[in-house]
Design a protein around this motif. Structure first.
Motif, PDB file in Angstrom:
ATOM      1  N   THR A 233       1.005  -1.159   0.007  1.00 48.36           N
ATOM      2  CA  THR A 233      -0.119   0.266  -0.055  1.00 48.36           C
ATOM      3  C   THR A 233       0.796   1.213   0.036  1.00 48.36           C
ATOM      4  O   THR A 233       0.502   2.412   0.022  1.00 48.36           O
ATOM      5  N   GLN A 265       2.674  -8.158   1.907  1.00 49.49           N
ATOM      6  CA  GLN A 265       1.462  -8.091   1.499  1.00 49.49           C
ATOM      7  C   GLN A 265       0.244  -8.072   2.447  1.00 49.49           C
ATOM      8  O   GLN A 265       0.311  -8.845   3.330  1.00 49.49           O
ATOM      9  N   THR A 266      -0.470  -6.954   2.705  1.00 45.96           N
ATOM     10  CA  THR A 266      -1.464  -6.580   3.251  1.00 45.96           C
ATOM     11  C   THR A 266      -2.953  -6.954   3.329  1.00 45.96           C
ATOM     12  O   THR A 266      -3.769  -6.954   3.898  1.00 45.96           O
ATOM     13  N   ARG A 267      -3.043  -7.224   1.840  1.00 42.69           N
ATOM     14  CA  ARG A 267      -4.205  -7.412   1.151  1.00 42.69           C
ATOM     15  C   ARG A 267      -4.429  -8.957   0.731  1.00 42.69           C
ATOM     16  O   ARG A 267      -3.401  -9.758   0.840  1.00 42.69           O
ATOM     17  N   ASP A 268      -5.825  -9.294   0.452  1.00 44.74           N
ATOM     18  CA  ASP A 268      -5.688 -10.934   0.114  1.00 44.74           C
ATOM     19  C   ASP A 268      -5.128 -11.172  -0.910  1.00 44.74           C
ATOM     20  O   ASP A 268      -4.450 -12.336  -1.237  1.00 44.74           O
ATOM     21  N   HIS A 271      -1.628  -6.961  -5.718  1.00 46.62           N
ATOM     22  CA  HIS A 271      -2.147  -6.126  -6.815  1.00 46.62           C
ATOM     23  C   HIS A 271      -0.665  -5.759  -7.653  1.00 46.62           C
ATOM     24  O   HIS A 271       0.323  -5.576  -6.891  1.00 46.62           O
TER      25      HIS A 271
END
Length: 514
Positions: A233, A265-268, A271
């Motif tokens: 992010t 990686q902080t999201r599922d 990206h």
């Protein structure tokens, strides 16, 4: 009237009358004897002289020559066929791994405050005392988290006395880490270098900010830093910024000592890079992923089992993964998660918990504090025994990870269980609850070497169903278990996992060795 009986007389009697016939019949033999058989020469072995005479003949010499030539032709042919089978048979080719692919990472957040340094427990001085111990456990790199502020990351590192003190502590930690043969990776997550100075918005200012960020990177690389960590992010997670960082890292990298960029990686889903339409990220070396999702409350056993199963069923990507726990799991599952991280493809990243003084292995952080306790001796002995068991577990896993090719870059196969058959097979001992999570298992294979990892996240014991995986070898050797109470060989048909237990077993294929 006379009877004309012919020459032989009446009734065919020979001429001369009865006397002549009788005489002839008496002298003629009634049975004609068979002729005597011709004498047969019985076989007798040749004497020594006759044998030497026969063996020295040209026929025997020629026969012996043919037999010797035929023997050597057959032997050479079998040897050539064996070599051809070995050469032409498919076999795995060893992957040349970089240092950051073979390393066990230790996520550490030292306290840089003056009070922590005076106490000497969780400050830099206390961490430096424990570096040789961490290295002996098999840890190869430290990830320093939460030590950077805007002033520390600024291009002017000598603005204030506080910056100077903080910089001195970090430099001391880098020097001591180098002495202990530990690499250090700095965590820049949530630290945006473009916001460290006032930006007017014109291109010249942006160019200056880019130059300032590169100057800061060069400064820390000159201090011996092995790499940097950013979040997916962050503004730095863009193709333009990472291209600039890559040029700086290559300047300080060598064939033996490559400097890296790690993306947390902080999201599922990771990206694609900002400004890049490609899903394959080639400007980062490693992606740090969480096994458990972050949550405001401790996760239940079922939630942990679901999260682990989701990760095991996720297909591998091109980027080298690094695993950390992430969310808060029940205390009874700490060792299970440690075995999972150390056996998954990729590099594990253990996290130090400053509130409890413990890591995921319950032993690495215990030495960072030197508090005396007035607890009863029985309690102290139990805690010491637990700590020794956790230390043995982590040491065994780290050493196995370092030397076993199947755990380093072997193939990964998820092995789903048949819940109904598993429940029926364990009904003789303890009936499984319908809500109890099933056993999770996967296989790491390299050539003829296979490692079977079994995870019982639920509160009920489970026994393996013999029909679960008929292609697997029946026997194996225990490598590690959560309680470190299993040794020697075992049979999968008689194996039983206790609640919250995990184990790694090296399978033995009949007729092979490893």
């Amino acid at each position: 009237m006379p009877l004309n009986a012919g020459e032989t007389g009446f009734g065919g009697v020979p001429e001369g009358g009865l006397a002549a016939g009788v005489g002839n019949s008496e002298t003629a033999p009634l049975l004609i004897p068979e002729p005597d058989p011709e004498p047969v020469n019985q076989w007798q072995p040749l004497s020594k002289g006759e044998l030497e005479t026969a063996a020295g003949g040209p026929g025997w010499r020629r026969a012996r020559c043919y037999l010797v030539v035929l023997f050597w032709i057959a032997w050479v042919s079998m040897l050539a066929i064996s070599v051809a089978i070995v050469v032409m048979s498919p076999r795995p080719v060893g992957t040349s791994l970089k240092w950051w692919q073979r390393t066990v990472y230790y996520r550490l957040q030292p306290d840089l405050s003056t009070e922590a340094q005076a106490e000497g427990s969780e400050g830099v001085s206390g961490v430096c005392e424990r570096l040789p111990y961490l290295r002996s456990l098999g840890i190869g790199a430290l990830i320093l988290e939460g030590v950077f502020t805007k002033r520390v990351f600024s291009s002017n590192l000598t603005e204030t006395a506080e910056n100077m003190e903080t910089l001195a502590q970090i430099q001391h930690l880098l020097i001591e880490s180098n002495k202990a043969d530990l690499r250090v990776v700095l965590d820049f997550c949530n630290v945006d270098p473009l916001t460290l100075q006032d930006v007017a918005g014109n291109l010249d200012k942006l160019s200056n900010h880019s130059a300032a960020a590169q100057h800061a990177l060069k400064f820390w690389l000159e201090q011996g830093v092995a790499g940097f960590v950013i979040c997916d992010t962050d503004a730095a997670y863009s193709e333009k910024t990472l291209l600039e960082w890559r040029s700086v890292l290559e300047e300080f990298s060598s064939q033996e000592e490559e400097r890296i960029v790690v993306v947390k990686q902080t999201r599922d889903v990771l990206h694609p890079l900002n400004g890049s339409g490609q899903s394959n990220v080639t400007l980062v070396n490693m992606v740090m992923r969480s096994i458990l999702p972050y949550s405001d409350h401790p996760l239940s056993a079922q939630e942990v089992a679901d999260a682990i199963e989701t990760q095991l069923q996720t297909s591998e990507e091109d980027i080298w993964p690094s695993w950390t726990v992430g969310g808060e799991a029940p205390h009874d599952l700490k060792r299970l998660l440690l075995i999972l991280m150390m056996t998954l493809p990729g590099s594990p990243a253990l996290e130090y918990n400053p509130q409890t003084g413990q890591t995921q292995s319950e032993s690495l952080g215990g030495g960072l504090s030197h508090r005396e306790t007035d607890e009863p001796s029985d309690t102290n002995r139990y805690k010491q025994k637990t700590k020794n068991s956790a230390t043995a577990l982590f040491t065994t896993l780290s050493h196995s990870k370092a030397r076993e090719e199947a755990l380093l870059y072997g193939s990964f196969t998820f092995l789903p269980f048949n819940t109904s058959s598993n429940s029926s097979s364990s009904s003789n001992s303890t009936s499984s609850s319908p809500s109890s999570p099933p056993i999770l298992a996967f296989l790491r294979s390299w050539g003829c070497v296979e490692f079977l990892v079994l995870l019982n996240v639920g509160p009920e014991p489970h026994s393996l169903d013999p029909a679960w995986a008929p292609s697997l070898p029946e026997t194996g050797v225990f490598v590690a278990s959560t309680g470190m109470n299993h040794l020697g060989s075992t049979s999968l048909y008689t194996l039983k996992l206790q609640p919250n237990e995990a184990m790694a077993i090296k399978l033995l294929t009949p007729g092979s060795y490893s």
